[in-house]
Design a protein around this motif. Structure first.
Motif, PDB file in Angstrom:
ATOM      1  N   ALA A   9      76.196  60.392 180.889  1.00  0.00           N
ATOM      2  CA  ALA A   9      76.714  60.503 182.256  1.00  0.00           C
ATOM      3  C   ALA A   9      78.218  60.755 182.265  1.00  0.00           C
ATOM      4  O   ALA A   9      78.746  61.379 183.203  1.00  0.00           O
ATOM      5  CB  ALA A   9      76.393  59.228 183.042  1.00  0.00           C
ATOM      6  N   ALA A  10      78.906  60.279 181.217  1.00  0.00           N
ATOM      7  CA  ALA A  10      80.358  60.486 181.123  1.00  0.00           C
ATOM      8  C   ALA A  10      80.701  61.800 180.430  1.00  0.00           C
ATOM      9  O   ALA A  10      81.885  62.095 180.221  1.00  0.00           O
ATOM     10  CB  ALA A  10      80.990  59.323 180.371  1.00  0.00           C
ATOM     11  N   GLY A  11      79.685  62.549 180.072  1.00  0.00           N
ATOM     12  CA  GLY A  11      79.927  63.841 179.440  1.00  0.00           C
ATOM     13  C   GLY A  11      80.106  63.788 177.945  1.00  0.00           C
ATOM     14  O   GLY A  11      80.537  64.777 177.326  1.00  0.00           O
ATOM     15  N   VAL A  12      79.764  62.664 177.335  1.00  0.00           N
ATOM     16  CA  VAL A  12      79.881  62.529 175.874  1.00  0.00           C
ATOM     17  C   VAL A  12      78.612  63.080 175.247  1.00  0.00           C
ATOM     18  O   VAL A  12      77.506  62.740 175.650  1.00  0.00           O
ATOM     19  CB  VAL A  12      80.076  61.053 175.470  1.00  0.00           C
ATOM     20  CG1 VAL A  12      80.130  60.916 173.948  1.00  0.00           C
ATOM     21  CG2 VAL A  12      81.340  60.494 176.102  1.00  0.00           C
ATOM     22  N   GLY A  13      78.782  63.946 174.242  1.00  0.00           N
ATOM     23  CA  GLY A  13      77.606  64.545 173.616  1.00  0.00           C
ATOM     24  C   GLY A  13      77.946  65.284 172.348  1.00  0.00           C
ATOM     25  O   GLY A  13      78.793  64.839 171.568  1.00  0.00           O
ATOM     26  N   ALA A  14      77.309  66.424 172.146  1.00  0.00           N
ATOM     27  CA  ALA A  14      77.459  67.194 170.913  1.00  0.00           C
ATOM     28  C   ALA A  14      78.920  67.513 170.632  1.00  0.00           C
ATOM     29  O   ALA A  14      79.668  67.928 171.533  1.00  0.00           O
ATOM     30  CB  ALA A  14      76.643  68.478 171.009  1.00  0.00           C
ATOM     31  N   GLY A  15      79.318  67.283 169.375  1.00  0.00           N
ATOM     32  CA  GLY A  15      80.692  67.545 168.962  1.00  0.00           C
ATOM     33  C   GLY A  15      81.625  66.377 169.151  1.00  0.00           C
ATOM     34  O   GLY A  15      82.761  66.415 168.664  1.00  0.00           O
ATOM     35  N   ASP A  16      81.158  65.333 169.834  1.00  0.00           N
ATOM     36  CA  ASP A  16      81.995  64.155 170.077  1.00  0.00           C
ATOM     37  C   ASP A  16      81.705  63.061 169.056  1.00  0.00           C
ATOM     38  O   ASP A  16      80.605  62.963 168.507  1.00  0.00           O
ATOM     39  CB  ASP A  16      81.745  63.587 171.475  1.00  0.00           C
ATOM     40  CG  ASP A  16      82.211  64.520 172.579  1.00  0.00           C
ATOM     41  OD1 ASP A  16      83.224  65.210 172.378  1.00  0.00           O
ATOM     42  OD2 ASP A  16      81.551  64.556 173.629  1.00  0.00           O
ATOM     43  N   GLU A  17      82.694  62.202 168.831  1.00  0.00           N
ATOM     44  CA  GLU A  17      82.527  60.988 168.034  1.00  0.00           C
ATOM     45  C   GLU A  17      82.678  59.777 168.945  1.00  0.00           C
ATOM     46  O   GLU A  17      83.478  59.799 169.888  1.00  0.00           O
ATOM     47  CB  GLU A  17      83.574  60.919 166.918  1.00  0.00           C
ATOM     48  CG  GLU A  17      83.419  61.982 165.852  1.00  0.00           C
ATOM     49  CD  GLU A  17      84.509  61.887 164.794  1.00  0.00           C
ATOM     50  OE1 GLU A  17      85.473  61.106 165.000  1.00  0.00           O
ATOM     51  OE2 GLU A  17      84.409  62.595 163.768  1.00  0.00           O
TER      52      GLU A  17
END
Length: 225
Positions: A9-17
């Protein structure tokens, strides 16, 4: 809403740590992967078993998007420092709270913990504090003599006192999350910690037995520093 859903929901996803602890709570690391991100492990504070803010700061990279803070064994993490760190690096800071107990049960657990604090010898008792609810009463059995933690646990159980090893294997050493990362406090805690019973149903005689059994074995250990 679960941790994975909150991250998405916060936009955290692929490519993030996402920085998480490796001292237990494998479900937190799995939630990060469910969100499509990569768990990044930071070391713990040896007294609270929660994320060490300095270690989290050192683990932050340009790909870091969030931190998941876990309160361990009823001891609250240092949310003030971790939130300040999150603001400084523009990171999402989420809390993962363990199961809680009622006010009355917490009061009873604190009484039993206080009893053990004053009577246990040869093991290192937990750091207390007003916010500690003692979901678990976790002592240290340093590996500086015999019996070590595992042998100590077997001997305690053989005397009729329930105990458990809270973290058998740190998350960063599990096959699905294996990382080449230095987490000395996490490793040490996994090797030394033992949870003793403090639930509110235990009688004074139960607590006396726990202290007596542990002290008889603890006398074989070198004094904790």
């Amino acid at each position: 809403m679960g941790t994975a859903a909150l991250l998405r929901a916060a936009g955290v996803g692929a490519g993030d740590e996402v920085v998480v602890p490796a001292f237990g709570n494998v479900e937190v690391a799995r939630a990060v992967t469910l969100a499509g991100a990569l768990p990044a492990f930071a070391d713990i504070d040896p007294a609270t078993y929660c994320l060490d803010p300095a270690a989290v700061d050192a683990a932050v990279t340009p790909r870091t998007a969030a931190v998941v803070v876990v309160h361990r064994f009823g001891h609250p993490a240092d949310l003030g420092q971790l939130r300040a760190l999150g603001q400084r690096h523009r990171l999402l800071v989420l809390e993962h709270t363990e199961l809680d107990t009622s006010h009355d049960e917490t009061a009873r657990r604190r009484e039993r913990a206080a009893y053990l604090d004053t009577r246990l010898r040869g093991v290192r008792t937990p750091e207390g504090g007003a916010g500690h609810s003692y979901l678990e009463y976790v002592v240290r059995v340093p590996g500086n003599g015999r019996p070590d933690r595992d042998a100590f646990a077997r001997a305690v159980r053989a005397k009729g006192v329930a105990c458990r090893i809270p973290v058998q294997t740190p998350v960063h050493r599990l096959p699905e999350f294996r990382r080449c990362v230095s987490l000395p406090e996490t490793e040490r805690a996994a090797d030394e910690t033992l949870a003793l019973p403090v639930d509110g149903s235990l009688t004074k005689r139960d607590m006396q037995r726990t202290a007596s059994v542990c002290n008889a074995l603890g006398g074989l250990l070198a004094p904790a520093l």
